[in-house]
Write an enzyme that holds these catalytic residues in place. Sequence first.
Site, PDB file in Angstrom:
ATOM      1  N   ASP A  10       0.927  -1.283  -0.206  1.00 48.23           N
ATOM      2  CA  ASP A  10       0.197  -0.067  -0.184  1.00 48.23           C
ATOM      3  C   ASP A  10       0.604   0.999  -0.098  1.00 48.23           C
ATOM      4  OD1 ASP A  10      -2.298   2.314   0.738  1.00 48.23           O
ATOM      5  OD2 ASP A  10      -3.434   0.626   1.509  1.00 48.23           O
ATOM      6  N   ILE A  14       1.340   3.208   6.440  1.00 48.53           N
ATOM      7  CA  ILE A  14       0.357   3.599   7.217  1.00 48.53           C
ATOM      8  C   ILE A  14      -0.671   5.033   7.229  1.00 48.53           C
ATOM      9  CG2 ILE A  14       0.189   3.985  10.551  1.00 48.53           C
ATOM     10  CD1 ILE A  14       2.892   2.467  10.091  1.00 48.53           C
ATOM     11  N   HIS A  15      -2.235   4.687   7.406  1.00 45.90           N
ATOM     12  CA  HIS A  15      -2.971   5.670   6.751  1.00 45.90           C
ATOM     13  C   HIS A  15      -4.061   5.011   7.741  1.00 45.90           C
ATOM     14  CE1 HIS A  15      -5.402   3.220   4.095  1.00 45.90           C
ATOM     15  NE2 HIS A  15      -3.442   2.868   3.738  1.00 45.90           N
ATOM     16  N   GLY A  16      -5.271   5.442   7.375  1.00 42.57           N
ATOM     17  CA  GLY A  16      -6.181   5.300   8.495  1.00 42.57           C
ATOM     18  C   GLY A  16      -6.931   4.247   7.984  1.00 42.57           C
ATOM     19  N   VAL A  19      -4.530   1.258   9.596  1.00 43.80           N
ATOM     20  CA  VAL A  19      -5.495   1.549  11.413  1.00 43.80           C
ATOM     21  C   VAL A  19      -6.472   0.925  11.926  1.00 43.80           C
ATOM     22  CG1 VAL A  19      -5.040   2.986  13.356  1.00 43.80           C
ATOM     23  CG2 VAL A  19      -3.295   3.010  11.485  1.00 43.80           C
TER      24      VAL A  19
END
Length: 165
Positions: A10, A14-16, A19
């Site tokens: 991706d 690390i993103h919404g 998470v």
Amino acid sequence: MAKKLAVRVDDRLIHGQVVTQWVKVFHAQKIVVIDDQVAIDKMQKSILKFAAPPDLKVSILSVEKAAEAWKKNKFGSGNVFVLFRDVKQIAKLQEAGVSFDEITIGQMAVIHDRKQIYKQVGLSESEAQTLMDIEKSGVKLCFQMQPTDRKESLEIMRKTFPNLH
């Protein structure tokens, strides 16, 4: 040794969505980001660590350091969620002797010479060939944007790149 391991590409790292969906569905206690550029960029490392919930351990490693960590203890204990920004880093890690059973391909922006393959996944012909080569080595690969989406096989790349081998 990791109890369970999930591996995903991706380009947002690390993103919404990672998470709130992927990490939760997988019950991960740790995220391992493998990317040579991010590993040497203090600002990007800080931003990524800040984006993760405080109870989630985050390691950001170069391909070389990831290979060392894998050989030492397969990224530690618990459930580990591994993130790559692009497929070339996976191929490089594979050349260093590390291979995964299964990899999910998520968002890769449709920019430069990339063509849209599936939803928000864009690949250049060389990236598509890299995925085919990884799959030939025995790794299960699929496209899947969200955990609730149906998995799509790599065969959908042939519509755009019929000369893949």
